[in-house]
Scaffold this motif. Structure first.
Motif, PDB file in Angstrom:
ATOM      1  N   GLU A 184      32.458  33.164 142.721  1.00 38.86           N
ATOM      2  CA  GLU A 184      33.845  33.559 142.972  1.00 38.86           C
ATOM      3  C   GLU A 184      34.863  32.577 142.411  1.00 38.86           C
ATOM      4  O   GLU A 184      36.028  32.922 142.240  1.00 38.86           O
ATOM      5  N   GLU A 185      34.447  31.348 142.150  1.00 38.58           N
ATOM      6  CA  GLU A 185      35.336  30.322 141.606  1.00 38.58           C
ATOM      7  C   GLU A 185      34.563  29.483 140.596  1.00 38.58           C
ATOM      8  O   GLU A 185      33.412  29.116 140.840  1.00 38.58           O
ATOM      9  N   TYR A 186      35.207  29.200 139.495  1.00 36.33           N
ATOM     10  CA  TYR A 186      34.575  28.392 138.448  1.00 36.33           C
ATOM     11  C   TYR A 186      35.612  27.372 138.008  1.00 36.33           C
ATOM     12  O   TYR A 186      36.652  27.737 137.470  1.00 36.33           O
ATOM     13  N   GLU A 187      35.345  26.090 138.272  1.00 36.85           N
ATOM     14  CA  GLU A 187      36.316  25.051 137.931  1.00 36.85           C
ATOM     15  C   GLU A 187      35.787  24.173 136.810  1.00 36.85           C
ATOM     16  O   GLU A 187      34.630  23.760 136.823  1.00 36.85           O
ATOM     17  N   ILE A 188      36.677  23.887 135.868  1.00 32.97           N
ATOM     18  CA  ILE A 188      36.339  22.969 134.783  1.00 32.97           C
ATOM     19  C   ILE A 188      37.355  21.830 134.765  1.00 32.97           C
ATOM     20  O   ILE A 188      38.497  21.993 135.210  1.00 32.97           O
ATOM     21  N   ARG A 189      36.893  20.677 134.276  1.00 30.92           N
ATOM     22  CA  ARG A 189      37.749  19.494 134.155  1.00 30.92           C
ATOM     23  C   ARG A 189      37.379  18.736 132.892  1.00 30.92           C
ATOM     24  O   ARG A 189      36.267  18.871 132.382  1.00 30.92           O
ATOM     25  N   PRO A 190      38.291  17.859 132.442  1.00 23.57           N
ATOM     26  CA  PRO A 190      37.974  17.037 131.269  1.00 23.57           C
ATOM     27  C   PRO A 190      36.797  16.101 131.532  1.00 23.57           C
ATOM     28  O   PRO A 190      36.107  15.688 130.613  1.00 23.57           O
ATOM     29  N   GLY A 191      36.571  15.755 132.766  1.00 20.71           N
ATOM     30  CA  GLY A 191      35.445  14.946 133.219  1.00 20.71           C
ATOM     31  C   GLY A 191      35.322  15.146 134.717  1.00 20.71           C
ATOM     32  O   GLY A 191      36.285  15.591 135.361  1.00 20.71           O
ATOM     33  N   PRO A 192      34.169  14.840 135.318  1.00 21.74           N
ATOM     34  CA  PRO A 192      33.969  15.121 136.741  1.00 21.74           C
ATOM     35  C   PRO A 192      35.050  14.557 137.662  1.00 21.74           C
ATOM     36  O   PRO A 192      35.413  15.182 138.645  1.00 21.74           O
ATOM     37  N   GLU A 193      35.587  13.403 137.351  1.00 20.54           N
ATOM     38  CA  GLU A 193      36.604  12.786 138.207  1.00 20.54           C
ATOM     39  C   GLU A 193      37.999  12.835 137.605  1.00 20.54           C
ATOM     40  O   GLU A 193      38.923  12.234 138.131  1.00 20.54           O
ATOM     41  N   ARG A 194      38.172  13.548 136.503  1.00 19.87           N
ATOM     42  CA  ARG A 194      39.472  13.598 135.834  1.00 19.87           C
ATOM     43  C   ARG A 194      40.235  14.865 136.212  1.00 19.87           C
ATOM     44  O   ARG A 194      39.646  15.925 136.359  1.00 19.87           O
ATOM     45  N   LEU A 195      41.536  14.724 136.338  1.00 15.95           N
ATOM     46  CA  LEU A 195      42.424  15.828 136.684  1.00 15.95           C
ATOM     47  C   LEU A 195      43.506  15.949 135.621  1.00 15.95           C
ATOM     48  O   LEU A 195      43.764  14.988 134.907  1.00 15.95           O
ATOM     49  N   PRO A 196      44.174  17.093 135.537  1.00 19.71           N
ATOM     50  CA  PRO A 196      43.945  18.309 136.305  1.00 19.71           C
ATOM     51  C   PRO A 196      42.811  19.137 135.717  1.00 19.71           C
ATOM     52  O   PRO A 196      42.371  18.911 134.596  1.00 19.71           O
ATOM     53  N   GLY A 197      42.395  20.114 136.506  1.00 17.29           N
ATOM     54  CA  GLY A 197      41.370  21.046 136.069  1.00 17.29           C
ATOM     55  C   GLY A 197      41.925  22.448 135.957  1.00 17.29           C
ATOM     56  O   GLY A 197      43.097  22.704 136.249  1.00 17.29           O
ATOM     57  N   LEU A 198      41.077  23.341 135.514  1.00 17.96           N
ATOM     58  CA  LEU A 198      41.381  24.770 135.510  1.00 17.96           C
ATOM     59  C   LEU A 198      40.409  25.435 136.472  1.00 17.96           C
ATOM     60  O   LEU A 198      39.193  25.242 136.355  1.00 17.96           O
ATOM     61  N   LEU A 199      40.933  26.199 137.410  1.00 23.65           N
ATOM     62  CA  LEU A 199      40.120  26.896 138.400  1.00 23.65           C
ATOM     63  C   LEU A 199      40.262  28.393 138.177  1.00 23.65           C
ATOM     64  O   LEU A 199      41.364  28.948 138.287  1.00 23.65           O
ATOM     65  N   PHE A 200      39.170  29.049 137.849  1.00 26.22           N
ATOM     66  CA  PHE A 200      39.143  30.483 137.596  1.00 26.22           C
ATOM     67  C   PHE A 200      38.656  31.178 138.862  1.00 26.22           C
ATOM     68  O   PHE A 200      37.573  30.860 139.369  1.00 26.22           O
ATOM     69  N   VAL A 201      39.462  32.091 139.401  1.00 29.93           N
ATOM     70  CA  VAL A 201      39.128  32.781 140.649  1.00 29.93           C
ATOM     71  C   VAL A 201      39.057  34.280 140.408  1.00 29.93           C
ATOM     72  O   VAL A 201      39.821  34.835 139.629  1.00 29.93           O
ATOM     73  N   ARG A 202      38.138  34.919 141.100  1.00 31.14           N
ATOM     74  CA  ARG A 202      37.916  36.357 140.930  1.00 31.14           C
ATOM     75  C   ARG A 202      39.057  37.168 141.533  1.00 31.14           C
ATOM     76  O   ARG A 202      39.497  36.920 142.647  1.00 31.14           O
ATOM     77  N   VAL A 203      39.534  38.128 140.744  1.00 25.44           N
ATOM     78  CA  VAL A 203      40.488  39.130 141.214  1.00 25.44           C
ATOM     79  C   VAL A 203      39.967  40.494 140.772  1.00 25.44           C
ATOM     80  O   VAL A 203      39.305  40.599 139.744  1.00 25.44           O
ATOM     81  N   PRO A 204      40.256  41.540 141.522  1.00 24.04           N
ATOM     82  CA  PRO A 204      39.705  42.854 141.186  1.00 24.04           C
ATOM     83  C   PRO A 204      40.437  43.589 140.068  1.00 24.04           C
ATOM     84  O   PRO A 204      39.867  44.450 139.414  1.00 24.04           O
ATOM     85  N   ASP A 205      41.697  43.230 139.837  1.00 21.02           N
ATOM     86  CA  ASP A 205      42.498  43.999 138.888  1.00 21.02           C
ATOM     87  C   ASP A 205      42.618  43.280 137.546  1.00 21.02           C
ATOM     88  O   ASP A 205      42.647  42.061 137.490  1.00 21.02           O
ATOM     89  N   PRO A 206      42.683  44.046 136.458  1.00 18.72           N
ATOM     90  CA  PRO A 206      42.858  43.434 135.136  1.00 18.72           C
ATOM     91  C   PRO A 206      44.292  42.953 134.935  1.00 18.72           C
ATOM     92  O   PRO A 206      45.219  43.426 135.607  1.00 18.72           O
ATOM     93  N   ARG A 207      44.471  42.036 134.023  1.00 16.53           N
ATOM     94  CA  ARG A 207      45.808  41.572 133.655  1.00 16.53           C
ATOM     95  C   ARG A 207      46.492  42.709 132.907  1.00 16.53           C
ATOM     96  O   ARG A 207      45.901  43.321 132.021  1.00 16.53           O
ATOM     97  N   THR A 208      47.748  43.005 133.266  1.00 23.55           N
ATOM     98  CA  THR A 208      48.418  44.162 132.650  1.00 23.55           C
ATOM     99  C   THR A 208      49.720  43.820 131.944  1.00 23.55           C
ATOM    100  O   THR A 208      50.226  44.636 131.187  1.00 23.55           O
ATOM    101  N   VAL A 209      50.297  42.666 132.201  1.00 23.70           N
ATOM    102  CA  VAL A 209      51.556  42.284 131.561  1.00 23.70           C
ATOM    103  C   VAL A 209      51.432  40.881 130.974  1.00 23.70           C
ATOM    104  O   VAL A 209      50.472  40.170 131.252  1.00 23.70           O
ATOM    105  N   LYS A 210      52.423  40.498 130.189  1.00 27.21           N
ATOM    106  CA  LYS A 210      52.452  39.169 129.596  1.00 27.21           C
ATOM    107  C   LYS A 210      52.403  38.106 130.695  1.00 27.21           C
ATOM    108  O   LYS A 210      53.022  38.257 131.746  1.00 27.21           O
ATOM    109  N   ASN A 211      51.665  37.037 130.425  1.00 24.41           N
ATOM    110  CA  ASN A 211      51.599  35.929 131.383  1.00 24.41           C
ATOM    111  C   ASN A 211      52.987  35.342 131.618  1.00 24.41           C
ATOM    112  O   ASN A 211      53.788  35.248 130.704  1.00 24.41           O
ATOM    113  N   ARG A 212      53.242  34.916 132.826  1.00 21.11           N
ATOM    114  CA  ARG A 212      54.499  34.231 133.140  1.00 21.11           C
ATOM    115  C   ARG A 212      54.327  32.728 132.993  1.00 21.11           C
ATOM    116  O   ARG A 212      55.302  31.990 133.013  1.00 21.11           O
ATOM    117  N   LEU A 213      53.118  32.275 132.862  1.00 20.56           N
ATOM    118  CA  LEU A 213      52.801  30.868 132.642  1.00 20.56           C
ATOM    119  C   LEU A 213      51.703  30.834 131.606  1.00 20.56           C
ATOM    120  O   LEU A 213      50.760  31.637 131.670  1.00 20.56           O
TER     121      LEU A 213
END
Length: 118
Positions: A36-65
């Protein structure tokens, strides 16, 4: 008050697949690879990371970020990312810009900026 930027959260239909794609694109490592969550980082103790979380709906509009990246060689990096599965994206940027807009496999836009002049 002190704040530390821990991570940026990205909604995903398939967090593991998208997280693995970004880990490959950035050369980062997975620090949480649950279904349900997949997090990646530049290194195990380095921040910030990217956290990918499951959502049921597809992306439908341009990203706001979106994320911007500045490579050493813009053309080579764009070609590498396209070979990994990114695609070119049109968000209304026109033809006379110095950056390239791409989208990851789930359609999230990001920019590859021109190389920094030294």
């Amino acid at each position: 008050m002190t704040l530390e930027w821990e991570q940026t959260v990205v909604d995903a239909r398939d967090p593991a697949a998208l997280g693995r794609w970004w880990a490959e694109a950035l050369g980062w490592s997975a620090v949480d690879d649950s279904p349900e969550e997949y997090e990646i980082r530049p290194g195990p103790e380095r921040l910030p990371g990217l956290l990918f979380v499951r959502v049921p709906d597809p992306r439908t509009v341009k990203n706001r970020l979106h994320l911007d990246f500045r490579p050493d060689d813009q053309a080579a990096e764009v070609e590498r990312l396209l070979a990994l599965g990114a695609r070119r994206a049109d968000v209304g940027q026109g033809d006379e810009v110095t950056w390239v807009v791409l989208a990851d496999p789930e359609g999230n836009e990001f920019c590859v900026l021109s190389s920094r002049r030294h």
